[in-house]
Design a protein around this motif. Sequence first.
Motif, short mmCIF file in Angstrom:
data_model
loop_
_atom_site.label_atom_id
_atom_site.label_comp_id
_atom_site.label_asym_id
_atom_site.label_seq_id
_atom_site.Cartn_x
_atom_site.Cartn_y
_atom_site.Cartn_z
N GLY A 77 6.63 -2.75 -15.14
CA GLY A 77 5.90 -1.50 -15.29
C GLY A 77 6.17 -0.48 -14.19
O GLY A 77 5.69 0.64 -14.26
N GLU A 78 6.92 -0.88 -13.16
CA GLU A 78 7.16 0.02 -12.03
C GLU A 78 8.00 1.22 -12.49
O GLU A 78 8.94 1.08 -13.25
CB GLU A 78 7.86 -0.76 -10.91
CG GLU A 78 8.35 0.05 -9.77
CD GLU A 78 7.34 1.07 -9.30
OE1 GLU A 78 6.15 0.76 -9.24
OE2 GLU A 78 7.76 2.21 -9.02
N THR A 79 7.62 2.38 -11.99
CA THR A 79 8.24 3.59 -12.52
C THR A 79 9.05 4.37 -11.49
O THR A 79 10.24 4.62 -11.68
CB THR A 79 7.16 4.54 -13.08
OG1 THR A 79 6.35 3.80 -13.98
CG2 THR A 79 7.80 5.69 -13.80
N MET A 80 8.41 4.76 -10.39
CA MET A 80 9.04 5.79 -9.56
C MET A 80 10.30 5.30 -8.84
O MET A 80 11.25 6.05 -8.68
CB MET A 80 8.03 6.35 -8.55
CG MET A 80 6.88 7.10 -9.19
SD MET A 80 7.36 8.11 -10.60
CE MET A 80 8.26 9.42 -9.76
N ILE A 81 10.31 4.04 -8.41
CA ILE A 81 11.50 3.55 -7.70
C ILE A 81 12.72 3.64 -8.61
O ILE A 81 13.76 4.16 -8.22
CB ILE A 81 11.29 2.09 -7.23
CG1 ILE A 81 10.10 1.99 -6.29
CG2 ILE A 81 12.55 1.56 -6.57
CD1 ILE A 81 9.78 0.57 -5.87
N VAL A 82 12.56 3.15 -9.83
CA VAL A 82 13.70 3.17 -10.75
C VAL A 82 14.01 4.59 -11.21
O VAL A 82 15.18 4.94 -11.41
CB VAL A 82 13.47 2.24 -11.95
CG1 VAL A 82 13.68 0.80 -11.55
CG2 VAL A 82 12.10 2.43 -12.57
N ALA A 83 12.98 5.42 -11.37
CA ALA A 83 13.23 6.80 -11.81
C ALA A 83 14.04 7.55 -10.76
O ALA A 83 14.88 8.39 -11.10
CB ALA A 83 11.91 7.52 -12.07
N ILE A 84 13.81 7.25 -9.50
CA ILE A 84 14.53 7.95 -8.43
C ILE A 84 15.90 7.33 -8.16
O ILE A 84 16.89 8.04 -8.04
CB ILE A 84 13.70 7.95 -7.13
CG1 ILE A 84 12.46 8.83 -7.32
CG2 ILE A 84 14.52 8.45 -5.95
CD1 ILE A 84 11.49 8.78 -6.17
N ALA A 85 15.96 5.99 -8.13
CA ALA A 85 17.16 5.37 -7.57
C ALA A 85 18.07 4.67 -8.58
O ALA A 85 19.20 4.34 -8.25
CB ALA A 85 16.76 4.37 -6.48
N ALA A 138 0.81 -1.21 0.00
CA ALA A 138 0.00 0.00 0.00
C ALA A 138 0.85 1.27 0.00
O ALA A 138 0.36 2.35 -0.30
CB ALA A 138 -0.93 0.01 1.21
N VAL A 139 2.14 1.13 0.34
CA VAL A 139 3.01 2.30 0.39
C VAL A 139 3.22 2.85 -1.03
O VAL A 139 3.53 2.09 -1.93
CB VAL A 139 4.37 1.92 1.01
CG1 VAL A 139 5.36 3.06 0.89
CG2 VAL A 139 4.21 1.51 2.46
N PRO A 140 3.02 4.15 -1.24
CA PRO A 140 3.22 4.73 -2.58
C PRO A 140 4.65 4.49 -3.07
O PRO A 140 5.60 4.52 -2.29
CB PRO A 140 2.98 6.22 -2.35
CG PRO A 140 2.12 6.30 -1.14
CD PRO A 140 2.52 5.14 -0.28
N THR A 141 4.78 4.26 -4.39
CA THR A 141 6.09 3.86 -4.91
C THR A 141 7.13 4.98 -4.82
O THR A 141 8.31 4.70 -4.71
CB THR A 141 5.97 3.40 -6.37
OG1 THR A 141 5.37 4.44 -7.12
CG2 THR A 141 5.12 2.15 -6.46
N VAL A 142 6.66 6.23 -4.85
CA VAL A 142 7.62 7.33 -4.76
C VAL A 142 8.32 7.28 -3.40
O VAL A 142 9.51 7.62 -3.26
CB VAL A 142 6.92 8.70 -4.99
CG1 VAL A 142 5.96 9.03 -3.88
CG2 VAL A 142 7.93 9.81 -5.16
#
Lengths: 285, 293
Positions: free
Chosen positions: B215-223, B115-119
């Motif tokens: 399809g995951e976006t924010m984790i990879v976009a940030i880290a 449930a934790v937001p991916t950002v």
Amino acid sequence: MTNSRKNRLKDKGFEYLGVACSLFGLVVLAIFIGDILADGLSRIDWDFLKSLPSRKPEKAGIFTAWTGSLWILVFTTIIAFPLAVSAGIYLEEYGGNGRWSSLLEVNISNLAGVPSIIYGLLGLEIFVRIFKMGNSVLAGAFALALLILPIIIVATREAIRTVPPSIRAASYALGATKWQTIWNQVLPASMGGIFTGVILAISRAVGETAPLIIVGALAYVPFAPSSPMDEFTVMPIQIFNWVSRPQHGFTVNAAAAIIILLLITFVMNGIAVYLRNKWQKKINW
Amino acid sequence: MSNKNTEKIIEWLLRLSALVTVLTTIGIIWVLLSESVSFFQQVSIIEFLTDTQWTPLYKDKHFGIMPLVSGTLLTTFIAVSVALPLGLVIAIYLSEYAPKKFRKTVKPLLEILAAVPTVVYGFFALMVVTPFLQTIIPNLSGFNALSAGIVMGIMIIPFVTSFSEDALQAVPKSLKHGAFALGSTRLQTSFRVMVPAASSGIVVSVILAFSRAIGETMIVAIAAGQQPRLTANPLVPIETITTYIVQVSLGDVPHGSLEYKTIFAAGMTLFVFTFILNNISFWIRKKFREKYD
């Protein structure tokens, strides 16, 4: 050592491994929340909630972000809720078992698996460009509404399915039409389940970042939106923006904003779980 | 009769709502296809699939999707190799070993992970996991596939666990009791009877984990960085398909330009991957349901 003793040892070993793995996930979660709290808790005050974004981290706040999130949520819900519940009712009560309804079903489970960023591309082309909504709250809300449709539809169907056929039969026997039966009997009985699904879907929408970036939500918006056609930013995008900056002050801001975002997410999930439990206890046909 | 008409109108309204889901799918495919087609009028599909460089935003433009695909697959494999063993062990433990009370408390707590937001996970990967890993692996870059993948893996543990647990629960109790009656331990029963019997459901959970990670976006976009690179080295910055789309969207790319079209070609690639995986899992699930009903 006898064979059976060895096997029993291995069995015990796996039991400990199982406990360890289960706890691993929880420990990571705890470390993470602890770290965030240590970084950001002291940064949260009224000024942080009331301030506009700024180039100076100690002056920056999340006012535009949380108001933007609120706008997005309200419009996403207004769009998604009636559509999804109607679609759920149709599939469950009118759909039948034909080819058309099995096509709908496959389609919905496929939509649920489409990465959220693709909904961003859809929103960018259809709502932002073709419907000329621009990078507005409305365009973002439409993209997110389509994203959460499958979640609410599935929840609606599951809730409706728990209403036993005898209730419908009784209603028909009293001369009610199909829609009267659905409106007066089936829907009230399944509202708990539907609301649980809606809240979970909204809590998912609060945390969504990627589709809104694609639709054109901005990292820097000087004012809170005052109409659905205004430009906007949301909490997760503000966090993303602050995380991407090298200055330590912005990292602290990001942690503080994360605490608030997590609080919102957890409270919503808590309400959903509470509703589900209450609703399950209340109904015993 | 007016009552009958109202009924008909309502049925049509409901049907239209259901139709929106079909229109969404058609919309997605149409948007991705139309922009991709006009992209491929300017860039040959052979270059797209075989060139080893992806540099649409530079002067010397190359349009090889492979570096983005390799970045995506790299983070995905790391994520799945974290989530699969952990998720599966947890599923077996919760389903076959755990006391009811333990299961009832731990399961919802684990679902919090989903449930934790991916950002937020992105922040965690960049600010906590990477610095920690750097104390063990000194030459780890500040942005890398490793910590993004690991954190993504932690995020998808609940997916693997809940799907696998459902599959284990669906195995008829008689199989389990038979194994116990023959003197098997819980471990033997789990791995020689339950897991094989639930294998199709477990495979579905793995496929969905892959699809989710791709399809995951924010984790990879940030880290994970923003440097398209054809490599299997998890210690250096890379770029995934999703990150590229975000990177372009954050910049100021005019509509109709080739750069604008690249995000749809990249999105098409992503969509094809996840569409295939989702349909395989759907097909397996259907087969599986037939087996036990």
